[in-house]
Write an enzyme that holds these catalytic residues in place. Structure first.
Site, mmCIF file in Angstrom:
data_model
loop_
_atom_site.group_PDB
_atom_site.id
_atom_site.type_symbol
_atom_site.label_atom_id
_atom_site.label_comp_id
_atom_site.label_asym_id
_atom_site.label_seq_id
_atom_site.Cartn_x
_atom_site.Cartn_y
_atom_site.Cartn_z
ATOM 1 N N LYS A 15 33.471 46.339 38.828
ATOM 2 C CA LYS A 15 34.480 47.213 38.214
ATOM 3 C C LYS A 15 33.849 48.461 37.604
ATOM 4 O O LYS A 15 34.463 49.515 37.585
ATOM 5 C CB LYS A 15 35.308 46.442 37.188
ATOM 6 C CG LYS A 15 36.241 45.431 37.849
ATOM 7 C CD LYS A 15 37.358 44.970 36.956
ATOM 8 C CE LYS A 15 38.302 44.070 37.743
ATOM 9 N NZ LYS A 15 39.369 43.495 36.941
ATOM 10 N N LYS A 40 36.834 40.911 49.538
ATOM 11 C CA LYS A 40 38.025 40.114 49.191
ATOM 12 C C LYS A 40 39.256 41.011 49.092
ATOM 13 O O LYS A 40 39.162 42.193 48.741
ATOM 14 C CB LYS A 40 37.796 39.337 47.895
ATOM 15 C CG LYS A 40 37.941 40.130 46.633
ATOM 16 C CD LYS A 40 38.318 39.217 45.455
ATOM 17 C CE LYS A 40 38.830 40.075 44.303
ATOM 18 N NZ LYS A 40 39.671 39.446 43.358
ATOM 19 N N LYS A 90 44.161 43.819 44.684
ATOM 20 C CA LYS A 90 45.122 44.879 44.329
ATOM 21 C C LYS A 90 44.379 46.200 44.155
ATOM 22 O O LYS A 90 44.889 47.252 44.493
ATOM 23 C CB LYS A 90 45.770 44.574 42.976
ATOM 24 C CG LYS A 90 46.701 43.415 42.961
ATOM 25 C CD LYS A 90 47.028 43.080 41.502
ATOM 26 C CE LYS A 90 47.150 41.601 41.308
ATOM 27 N NZ LYS A 90 46.651 41.110 40.040
#
Ligand code: ADP
Length: 345
Positions: free
Chosen positions: A134, A215, A218
């Site tokens: 992130k 993966k 969203k």
């Protein structure tokens, strides 16, 4: 800390009568309200939630505090929280069987996270894969919350003294850290928290439509996933564009084989499984068939969701009641924790 210990909601007690003593274990999981749910969230988490609610004391949370560690629009957040509640209910979570609550409505979660911060070594957080990923994705917003995310997650889980946590494979590292935090706390103060297990499904990682080595998420944009609420024509469109070159041979095989296994009709499984194995397949045909099967699989969900959406007051009532019940348990845990930590005069 179980609902059956003291919690007094009528529904809860009625339902718990149906769960035997051996089944009175607690399960906790949460999903961030940060966009539409996709088939990865469904297979990795939600499908499991629906099955578990019949057997255990389940807490399913809308992790809104976690979601604000990412870039987001505050005007959008209330709708995202509401939409996730709709998804939970339409997929089959039943407030008579489980507790559905909003994290930020239970301030004890952030209180416990602070206490856990004081027993968690910084290096444990710095090595978390999700933090590293992130930090790359939002390199202009590497905030403290992003680093502290797993500590709040540990507080969520341990607050209810959960025995097990159903999550996708991407969360295993965080659950391991939750166990460590429980151990750090228990060793420093006194035995308080159990060390929860993961409950991982057989297909716990669904890959992205645009890159089968990553993966489905969203945060990689709507083209990379199939939303569980996507209309059939959107699913068709997304599947048509899904990667199917031979470049990623093994990954491609696994990706389509998983979708076929999980969503394919018996007829399509018979028709395509062998061909896929033998690499003798026309991807356009397979993708077309899969799109249709996925759309059918979620047909009831889409209809139920549409119905539920007509009654927002009911949804808010369910969330308020769930959060109130969860808070009752959270306050008990915090009372115990504060005494052990030495904060009670
Ligand atoms: P996302 O990465 O799409 O933002 P979340 O972090 O909100 O998903 O995860 C919600 C739940 O769904 C977690 O239990 C997570 O492990 C699971 N999950 C997320 N993506 C996948 C995936 N691609 N395959 C399987 N499970 C997933």
């Amino acid at each position: 800390m179980r609902y059956d210990r003291k919690f007094t909601s009528e529904n809860k007690n009625n339902n718990n009568d149906n769960k035997t003593m051996a089944q009175q274990q607690t399960v906790f999981s949460a999903v961030q309200p940060s966009g539409e749910l996709h088939i990865g969230n469904y297979l990795g988490a939600l499908k499991n939630f629906v099955e578990l609610q019949d057997k255990y004391n389940c807490f399913f949370f809308i992790a809104d505090y976690h979601s604000i560690t990412e870039n987001y629009d505050p005007k959008e957040k209330p709708r995202q929280i509401f939409d996730l509640a709709l998804d939970f209910l339409a997929i089959g979570l039943d407030p008579k069987k489980c507790t559905i609550a909003i994290q930020s409505q239970i301030p004890e979660h952030t209180e416990l996270a602070w206490i856990f911060n004081t027993v968690t070594p910084l290096t444990e957080l710095q090595r978390m894969t999700q933090f590293k990923d992130k930090s790359q994705q939002q390199d202009k917003n590497i905030n403290m919350g992003l680093l502290d995310y797993p500590v709040l997650q540990a507080a969520d889980i341990l607050m209810y003294k959960a025995d097990a946590v159903p999550v996708g494979q991407d969360q295993i590292q965080h659950i391991e850290l939750t166990r460590k935090i429980a151990r750090f706390f228990n060793n420093k103060f006194c035995n308080t928290f159990p060390e929860p297990k993961n409950i991982i499904t057989e297909t716990s990682k669904i890959m992205s439509l645009t890159n089968p080595t990553k993966k489905m998420s969203k945060s990689h944009g709507p083209k990379s996933y199939i939303g569980i609420n996507d209309k059939p024509e959107i699913i068709q469109k997304k599947m048509r564009k899904a990667v199917s070159t031979t470049e990623y041979n093994k990954d491609i095989y696994n990706f389509y084989a998983t979708l076929l296994k999980k969503f394919g009709s018996e007829k399509n499984k018979r028709c395509f499984n062998e061909k896929l194995k033998n690499q003798d397949i026309k991807f356009s045909e397979l993708k077309n068939a899969l799109a249709e099967d996925i759309a059918n699989y979620f047909k009831d969900f889409r209809e139920k969701r549409k119905e539920l959406k007509k009654n927002p007051e009911k949804i808010k009532r369910i969330l308020n009641e769930g959060s109130k019940g969860a808070r009752f348990v959270a306050q008990e845990t915090m009372k115990e924790v504060k005494e052990k930590v030495g904060l009670v005069l």
